[in-house]
Scaffold this active site. Structure first.
Site, short mmCIF file in Angstrom:
data_model
loop_
_atom_site.label_atom_id
_atom_site.label_comp_id
_atom_site.label_asym_id
_atom_site.label_seq_id
_atom_site.Cartn_x
_atom_site.Cartn_y
_atom_site.Cartn_z
N THR A 1 -0.47 3.70 3.06
CA THR A 1 -0.13 3.22 4.40
C THR A 1 1.37 3.42 4.66
OG1 THR A 1 -1.93 1.62 4.42
CG2 THR A 1 -0.13 1.23 5.96
N ASP B 1 -15.94 2.36 -1.42
CA ASP B 1 -14.60 1.78 -1.59
C ASP B 1 -14.63 0.99 -2.89
OD1 ASP B 1 -12.03 0.85 -1.12
OD2 ASP B 1 -12.59 -0.53 0.49
N ARG C 1 -4.83 10.36 7.48
CA ARG C 1 -4.26 9.08 7.88
C ARG C 1 -2.99 9.31 8.70
NH1 ARG C 1 -4.89 4.33 4.85
NH2 ARG C 1 -3.26 3.51 6.22
N ARG D 1 0.60 -4.75 7.94
CA ARG D 1 -0.50 -4.73 6.96
C ARG D 1 -0.51 -6.10 6.30
NH1 ARG D 1 -3.48 -0.84 3.69
NH2 ARG D 1 -3.85 -1.72 1.61
N MET E 1 -7.62 -6.04 -3.30
CA MET E 1 -6.47 -6.88 -3.63
C MET E 1 -6.75 -8.33 -3.22
SD MET E 1 -2.55 -6.12 -2.47
CE MET E 1 -2.78 -4.39 -2.81
N CYS F 1 -11.82 5.73 0.88
CA CYS F 1 -10.52 5.47 1.52
C CYS F 1 -9.37 5.46 0.52
CB CYS F 1 -10.57 4.17 2.31
SG CYS F 1 -11.16 2.75 1.38
N ASN G 1 -13.68 -4.94 4.85
CA ASN G 1 -12.95 -4.60 6.07
C ASN G 1 -13.22 -3.16 6.54
OD1 ASN G 1 -11.52 -3.47 3.90
ND2 ASN G 1 -9.61 -4.57 4.32
N SER H 1 0.85 -1.19 0.00
CA SER H 1 0.00 0.00 0.00
C SER H 1 0.88 1.23 0.00
CB SER H 1 -0.91 0.03 1.22
OG SER H 1 -1.52 1.30 1.34
N GLN I 1 -7.70 3.39 9.34
CA GLN I 1 -8.47 4.16 8.37
C GLN I 1 -9.69 4.81 9.02
OE1 GLN I 1 -7.93 4.62 4.75
NE2 GLN I 1 -9.37 6.22 5.36
N HIS J 1 -9.88 -2.56 9.14
CA HIS J 1 -8.91 -1.50 8.80
C HIS J 1 -9.06 -0.38 9.83
CE1 HIS J 1 -6.15 0.80 6.60
NE2 HIS J 1 -6.75 0.93 5.43
#
Length: 304
Positions: free
Chosen positions: A55, A222, A290, A103, A227, A262, A161, A52, A133, A130
């Site tokens: 992240t 989202d 974030r 992660r 993934m 997100c 999530n 990510s 987030q 998550h």
């Protein structure tokens, strides 16, 4: 017992509000380019089984700007649960570092990592939830509408999530949460029932997208295929097509609502360009936050 952050409801309501206040304080410090280095001499290991950009950038930049060093460990560096057991990774990495962010795909792996680590562990995302987030999201809502509870948010799309972490939030702060999704893509219903049994928030599972967003302060979406689900992308597009956040759906709130995502967004798929770039789209402030929210979480866990 160590403090970890693995689920939103690991925090009490008072702890979460304190973290939101700290997020604002840190954000102001950063905007002023103030010298603030409480993490001088400290290190954070960042374990990425699931890549990510946001992240990594938000954690690494934030930790560095607070005086510490963040070490990136990608899938080729640590085959967590494959090349080496999760427990052994936790025991080794925690001897070198002051805190771990992971992660991962499998939620059981982050629980096991925390169980065997001698330093705090932050869940940077799993297939189940998550939490970082959603703390950033709540901070963004607070900045935008001036309150962190008693608002209506409609999450439109897959019961994934992100949805699970909003449900976790609903167990510690009173909100109205509408999960607007196809029948076969509902969130974990045992978690939904657990949240309903708490009796703090109103949680609705709604399958009609226009009905689902009515009277919402926030419309949130989202990607439809995360993934690990890309082979399902074409089928999901057919199923989720009525749930695209476009002008018609966004206007169905019947009020001056805000849009959240997100990111990264697949423009033209789950959301149209004009909604991403709408005057009431707060997705880029949400992305920036974030870093500030995660910084506050790190400081809380390290007791700084």
């Amino acid at each position: 017992m160590l403090d970890n952050f693995l689920h939103v409801d690991d925090f009490t309501d008072s702890q979460l509000i304190e973290i939101l206040d700290k997020s604002k304080w840190i954000k102001d410090k950063f905007k002023q380019r103030a010298d603030y280095t409480p993490l001088k001499g400290m290190t954070m290991a960042m374990i990425f089984a699931k890549p990510s950009a946001r992240t990594r950038i938000s954690f690494e930049t934030g930790f560095f700007r607070m005086g510490g060093h963040a070490l990136f460990l990608g899938p080729n560096d640590i085959g967590i649960g494959k090349r080496e057991s999760v427990a052994d990774v936790a025991r080794v990495v925690s001897r070198f570092n002051d805190i771990i962010m992971a992660r991962l795909f499998d939620h059981k792996h982050v629980l096991e990592l925390a169980e065997h680590s001698s330093v705090p562990v932050i869940n940077g995302l799993t297939d189940f939830n998550h939490p970082c987030q959603i703390v950033a999201d709540l901070f963004t809502v607070y900045e935008t509408i001036g309150r962190y509870k008693d608002f209506t948010i409609s999450y439109v799309g897959d019961g994934n999530n992100i949805t699970h972490s909003w449900i976790e939030l609903a167990m510690i702060l009173p909100i109205k949460l509408n999960v607007v999704c196809p029948e076969s893509y509902k969130p974990d219903m045992s978690l939904v029932q657990k949240a309903k049994d708490k009796g703090l928030s109103e949680i609705n599972i709604i399958h009609d997208p226009h009905e689902g967003v009515r009277d919402s302060d926030i419309v949130y979406t989202d990607v439809w295929a995360s993934m690990g689900q890309k082979e399902e992308a074409d089928e999901r597009r057919k199923i989720f097509n009525p749930y695209q956040v476009n002008s018609a759906l966004f206007n169905a709130t019947g009020k001056d609502s805000y849009f959240m995502h997100c990111l990264p967004a697949e423009r033209g798929v789950e959301v149209t360009d004009n909604i991403c770039d709408h005057k009431n789209s707060i997705i880029f402030r949400q992305a920036e936050n974030r870093m500030h929210a995660q910084n506050a979480i790190v400081l809380h866990l390290l007791k700084k």
